[in-house]
Design a protein around this motif. Structure first.
Motif, mmCIF file in Angstrom:
data_model
loop_
_atom_site.group_PDB
_atom_site.id
_atom_site.type_symbol
_atom_site.label_atom_id
_atom_site.label_comp_id
_atom_site.label_asym_id
_atom_site.label_seq_id
_atom_site.Cartn_x
_atom_site.Cartn_y
_atom_site.Cartn_z
ATOM 1 N N ASP A 160 3.569 -10.479 -25.731
ATOM 2 C CA ASP A 160 4.560 -9.750 -25.085
ATOM 3 C C ASP A 160 5.243 -8.765 -26.420
ATOM 4 O OD1 ASP A 160 4.532 -10.262 -22.489
ATOM 5 O OD2 ASP A 160 5.885 -11.799 -22.918
ATOM 6 N N SER A 161 4.677 -9.380 -27.626
ATOM 7 C CA SER A 161 5.402 -8.440 -28.835
ATOM 8 C C SER A 161 4.446 -7.639 -29.724
ATOM 9 C CB SER A 161 5.747 -9.715 -29.585
ATOM 10 O OG SER A 161 6.436 -10.543 -28.967
ATOM 11 N N VAL A 162 3.282 -7.474 -29.258
ATOM 12 C CA VAL A 162 2.156 -6.663 -30.010
ATOM 13 C C VAL A 162 1.809 -5.713 -29.114
ATOM 14 C CG1 VAL A 162 1.391 -8.645 -31.620
ATOM 15 C CG2 VAL A 162 0.348 -8.459 -29.279
ATOM 16 N N ALA A 163 1.183 -4.662 -29.914
ATOM 17 C CA ALA A 163 0.692 -3.475 -29.420
ATOM 18 C C ALA A 163 -0.804 -3.627 -28.939
ATOM 19 C CB ALA A 163 0.901 -2.170 -30.219
ATOM 20 N N CYS A 164 -1.513 -4.523 -29.845
ATOM 21 C CA CYS A 164 -2.775 -4.606 -29.567
ATOM 22 C C CYS A 164 -3.320 -5.886 -30.146
ATOM 23 C CB CYS A 164 -3.453 -3.534 -30.163
ATOM 24 S SG CYS A 164 -5.412 -3.598 -30.845
ATOM 25 N N ILE A 165 -4.221 -6.625 -29.550
ATOM 26 C CA ILE A 165 -4.883 -7.854 -29.981
ATOM 27 C C ILE A 165 -6.181 -7.779 -30.296
ATOM 28 C CG2 ILE A 165 -5.326 -10.511 -30.004
ATOM 29 C CD1 ILE A 165 -2.817 -10.515 -27.966
ATOM 30 N N LEU A 166 -7.015 -7.447 -31.518
ATOM 31 C CA LEU A 166 -8.303 -7.128 -31.781
ATOM 32 C C LEU A 166 -9.024 -8.448 -31.632
ATOM 33 C CD1 LEU A 166 -8.381 -4.755 -34.971
ATOM 34 C CD2 LEU A 166 -8.908 -4.322 -32.395
ATOM 35 N N ASP A 167 -10.061 -8.736 -30.796
ATOM 36 C CA ASP A 167 -10.611 -10.123 -30.605
ATOM 37 C C ASP A 167 -11.723 -10.323 -31.486
ATOM 38 O OD1 ASP A 167 -11.634 -12.546 -29.539
ATOM 39 O OD2 ASP A 167 -11.629 -11.956 -27.440
ATOM 40 N N GLY A 168 -11.630 -10.978 -32.477
ATOM 41 C CA GLY A 168 -13.035 -11.230 -33.239
ATOM 42 C C GLY A 168 -13.490 -12.668 -33.141
ATOM 43 N N GLY A 169 -13.282 -13.290 -32.129
ATOM 44 C CA GLY A 169 -13.798 -14.352 -31.761
ATOM 45 C C GLY A 169 -13.011 -15.613 -32.432
ATOM 46 N N PRO A 170 -13.555 -16.859 -32.710
ATOM 47 C CA PRO A 170 -12.837 -17.748 -33.076
ATOM 48 C C PRO A 170 -12.734 -17.558 -34.757
ATOM 49 C CG PRO A 170 -14.700 -18.751 -31.679
ATOM 50 C CD PRO A 170 -14.789 -17.180 -31.714
ATOM 51 N N CYS A 171 -11.866 -18.048 -35.368
ATOM 52 C CA CYS A 171 -11.956 -18.085 -37.034
ATOM 53 C C CYS A 171 -12.879 -19.122 -37.553
ATOM 54 C CB CYS A 171 -10.531 -18.172 -37.512
ATOM 55 S SG CYS A 171 -9.306 -17.182 -36.774
ATOM 56 N N SER A 172 -13.469 -18.447 -38.406
ATOM 57 C CA SER A 172 -14.517 -19.416 -39.191
ATOM 58 C C SER A 172 -13.956 -20.638 -40.066
ATOM 59 C CB SER A 172 -15.772 -18.423 -40.015
ATOM 60 O OG SER A 172 -15.087 -17.901 -40.872
ATOM 61 N N VAL A 173 -12.982 -20.381 -40.691
ATOM 62 C CA VAL A 173 -12.317 -21.387 -41.661
ATOM 63 C C VAL A 173 -11.205 -22.204 -40.881
ATOM 64 C CG1 VAL A 173 -11.003 -21.777 -43.633
ATOM 65 C CG2 VAL A 173 -12.839 -20.243 -43.946
ATOM 66 N N GLY A 174 -10.488 -21.629 -40.229
ATOM 67 C CA GLY A 174 -9.503 -22.382 -39.350
ATOM 68 C C GLY A 174 -8.162 -23.015 -39.787
ATOM 69 N N VAL A 175 -8.239 -22.887 -41.278
ATOM 70 C CA VAL A 175 -6.678 -23.163 -41.633
ATOM 71 C C VAL A 175 -6.333 -22.055 -42.702
ATOM 72 C CG1 VAL A 175 -6.804 -25.572 -41.527
ATOM 73 C CG2 VAL A 175 -7.519 -24.742 -43.791
ATOM 74 N N GLU A 176 -5.183 -21.865 -42.942
ATOM 75 C CA GLU A 176 -4.668 -20.828 -43.714
ATOM 76 C C GLU A 176 -5.122 -20.864 -45.342
ATOM 77 O OE1 GLU A 176 -3.025 -23.369 -42.389
ATOM 78 O OE2 GLU A 176 -1.647 -22.400 -40.714
ATOM 79 N N SER A 177 -4.852 -19.789 -45.823
ATOM 80 C CA SER A 177 -5.684 -19.520 -47.090
ATOM 81 C C SER A 177 -5.096 -20.485 -48.105
ATOM 82 C CB SER A 177 -5.406 -17.883 -47.802
ATOM 83 O OG SER A 177 -4.009 -17.694 -47.704
ATOM 84 N N THR A 178 -5.651 -20.676 -49.324
ATOM 85 C CA THR A 178 -5.099 -21.320 -50.500
ATOM 86 C C THR A 178 -4.334 -20.262 -51.120
ATOM 87 O OG1 THR A 178 -7.298 -22.474 -50.907
ATOM 88 C CG2 THR A 178 -5.721 -22.435 -52.765
ATOM 89 N N ILE A 179 -2.899 -20.540 -51.378
ATOM 90 C CA ILE A 179 -2.188 -19.896 -52.000
ATOM 91 C C ILE A 179 -2.006 -19.970 -53.570
ATOM 92 C CG2 ILE A 179 0.298 -18.642 -52.119
ATOM 93 C CD1 ILE A 179 0.651 -19.125 -49.483
ATOM 94 N N LEU A 180 -2.350 -19.115 -54.410
ATOM 95 C CA LEU A 180 -2.153 -19.478 -55.928
ATOM 96 C C LEU A 180 -1.273 -18.598 -56.694
ATOM 97 C CD1 LEU A 180 -3.337 -21.109 -58.427
ATOM 98 C CD2 LEU A 180 -4.850 -19.035 -58.707
ATOM 99 N N ASP A 181 -0.048 -19.044 -57.153
ATOM 100 C CA ASP A 181 0.747 -18.333 -58.009
ATOM 101 C C ASP A 181 0.494 -18.117 -59.445
ATOM 102 O OD1 ASP A 181 3.085 -17.062 -58.938
ATOM 103 O OD2 ASP A 181 4.610 -18.654 -58.297
ATOM 104 N N LEU A 182 0.102 -16.891 -59.556
ATOM 105 C CA LEU A 182 -0.216 -16.420 -60.857
ATOM 106 C C LEU A 182 0.824 -15.061 -61.384
ATOM 107 C CD1 LEU A 182 -3.944 -15.623 -60.833
ATOM 108 C CD2 LEU A 182 -3.059 -17.366 -61.839
ATOM 109 N N SER A 183 2.349 -15.474 -60.998
ATOM 110 C CA SER A 183 2.976 -14.709 -61.360
ATOM 111 C C SER A 183 3.753 -15.213 -62.726
ATOM 112 C CB SER A 183 4.102 -14.255 -60.248
ATOM 113 O OG SER A 183 4.905 -15.562 -60.129
ATOM 114 N N SER A 184 3.463 -16.286 -63.094
ATOM 115 C CA SER A 184 4.069 -16.986 -64.505
ATOM 116 C C SER A 184 2.793 -17.433 -65.208
ATOM 117 C CB SER A 184 5.038 -18.115 -64.311
ATOM 118 O OG SER A 184 4.357 -19.155 -63.638
ATOM 119 N N ASP A 185 3.124 -17.726 -66.341
ATOM 120 C CA ASP A 185 1.849 -18.280 -67.172
ATOM 121 C C ASP A 185 1.386 -19.544 -66.778
ATOM 122 O OD1 ASP A 185 3.900 -19.400 -68.384
ATOM 123 O OD2 ASP A 185 3.698 -18.301 -70.188
#
Ligand code: TXA
Ligand code: MG
Length: 323
Positions: A160-185
Motif C-alpha cells: 500500500d505504500s509503494v508506487a511500484c514493485i519490480l519482481d526480480g524473483g527470489p534473492c540469491s544471497v538472502g541476507v543483508e550485505s556486510t557493512i564495513l566502516d572505512l570512515s576512520s583509520d
C-alpha cells in the motif's frame, strides 16, 4: 495495493519515471529487496521512513551503478575503499565513508558518513544505470520485521505504500550485505554478511574490528530486529530433540527450522529442513521464517548453526530473531 511487476523495458522505464517524481520503488537486489527512493531528494527519502515506520535517525544505504560514482557521494575516500570496490562490487558489501557536504542528512540519519553499495542483481543494475543517480534503499520491510527475499513479501507488507514493485524473483544471497566502516583509520565490520571478515582482510591486509554494535544487544532495540511475530527459540543440536519433546508436552504448537537430517522427521506442527551449507541456508532462511510465522504457532524452534565464520551472518540474524 500494488502487485509485483514483471521485468520489461516498460516496467524499468516506469520505475525510473517514478523515482524521478520522488516516489517509492521496491527493487530486487542479490541480498534482499530494497525500498528505493531518489537519494538526492530529501522529500522522497522521507517517504521511506514513513512507509517503514523507521526512526529518522537510522541511516540508509545509497545504491550506485558502479564504483565510478563513489566520488559523487563520498569524500576523503581511502585507497582501501577502491580496492574493496574492485574486488567485491557489484556485490553484497556496503562501505561506510565520509559523506560529501551535499549528501542530504535525511539519507545519512544526520551523520557525516554515508553507506554505499553496488548491488549484484541485473534488474537493480539496469535500473541504477537508467536512473543515473543514487537510490537510497533500506530492506523493504516494516521496521523491525524480517527482510523480504521475494517480491510477494514486499507486496504483503508494503504493497500500500509503494508506487511500484519490480519482481526480480527470489534473492540469491538472502541476507543483508556486510557493512564495513572505512570512515576512520580503523576498519570495522558493523554487520556481518556473505562477504566474510577473512575475505576483507585478504584484500586490506590489515586487521578488521568487529564493531561493538554487532555484539552489544541493547534490549528492546537490536533484539526486535529481524524478528518474526511468533516467539522464536534457538537451540543447539545436542538438546534439540529434548526441547521439542518438552514444548510438545506443554501442549505448545511448534514449528521447526533445522538443517541436520536427523531432525527432518521430528513430529511437530510444521517442520522446514534447510540446506546444511551456510550459503544455501542463508538464501532460504527468511522465506522459511516467514512461512512458519504465518501459521501463528506458539513457538518456532531453530537448530543452532555451527559457530564458524561461514555462518557468521546467519548466526547474527538468528540471535536477533530469537529470544
Ligand atoms: O543488503 C543490504 O544491505 C540491503 C539491500 C536492500 O541493499 N539493505 C539493507 O538496508 O539491509 P537496511 O537499511 O535495512 O540496513 C542498513 C544498515 C542499517 O543497520 C544502518 O544502520 C547501516 O546500514 N548504515 C547505513 N548508513 C550508515 C552509516 N552512515 N553509518 C553506519 N551505519 C550505517
Ligand atoms: Mg533492514
Amino acid at each position: 495495493m500494488v502487485a509485483p511487476s514483471p521485468i520489461s523495458q516498460q516496467s524499468i522505464d516506469q520505475a525510473v519515471r517514478l523515482l524521478k517524481q520522488g516516489q517509492l520503488v521496491a527493487l530486487p537486489t542479490e541480498t534482499v529487496y530494497g525500498l528505493g527512493a531518489d537519494a538526492s531528494n530529501p522529500e522522497a527519502v522521507a517517504k521511506i521512513f514513513a512507509a517503514k515506520g523507521r526512526p529518522a535517525d537510522h541511516p540508509l544505504i545509497v545504491h550506485i551503478a558502479s564504483a565510478k560514482q563513489l566520488d559523487d557521494w563520498a569524500c576523503e575516500i581511502p585507497e582501501s575503499a577502491r580496492q574493496l570496490a574492485d574486488s567485491f562490487w557489484p556485490g553484497p558489501l556496503t562501505i561506510v565513508l565520509n559523506k560529501k557536504p551535499e549528501v542530504p542528512l535525511a539519507v545519512t540519519g544526520g551523520q557525516q558518513t554515508v553507506a554505499l553499495r553496488v548491488p549484484n542483481n541485473p534488474v537493480a543494475l539496469v535500473l541504477l544505470h537508467a536512473f543515473g543517480g543514487g537510490i537510497a534503499a533500506p530492506s523493504a520491510n516494516r521496521f523491525g520485521r524480517i527482510s523480504p527475499t521475494r517480491a510477494e513479501h514486499v507486496a504483503e507488507e508494503l504493497g500500500d505504500s509503494v508506487a511500484c514493485i519490480l519482481d526480480g524473483g527470489p534473492c540469491s544471497v538472502g541476507v543483508e550485505s556486510t557493512i564495513l566502516d572505512l570512515s576512520s583509520d580503523k576498519p570495522a565490520i558493523l554487520r556481518p554478511g556473505r562477504i566474510t571478515r577473512s575475505q576483507l582482510k585478504a584484500v586490506l591486509k590489515t586487521d578488521i574490528a568487529l564493531s561493538p554494535q554487532t555484539k552489544i544487544r541493547a534490549p528492546g532495540m537490536m533484539a526486535v530486529h529481524y524478528a518474526p511475530n511468533t516467539l522464536a527459540l534457538l537451540c543447539p543440536g545436542t538438546t534439540f530433540a529434548d526441547m521439542v519433546d518438552e514444548l510438545c508436552s506443554q501442549g505448545k504448537q511448534i514449528g521447526i527450522l533445522s538443517f541436520s537430517p536427523q531432525f527432518a522427521d521430528i513430529p511437530c506442527q510444521q517442520s522446514i529442513q534447510l540446506p546444511a551449507d551456510a550459503e544455501h541456508y542463508e538464501a532460504a532462511l527468511y522465506n522459511a521464517l516467514r512461512e512458519l510465522d504465518k501459521l501463528a504457532l506458539d513457538n518456532i524452534l531453530i537448530e543452532q548453526p555451527p559457530d564458524s565464520e561461514a555462518w557468521a551472518a546467519v548466526n547474527d540474524r538468528l540471535e536477533k530473531a530469537t529470544v
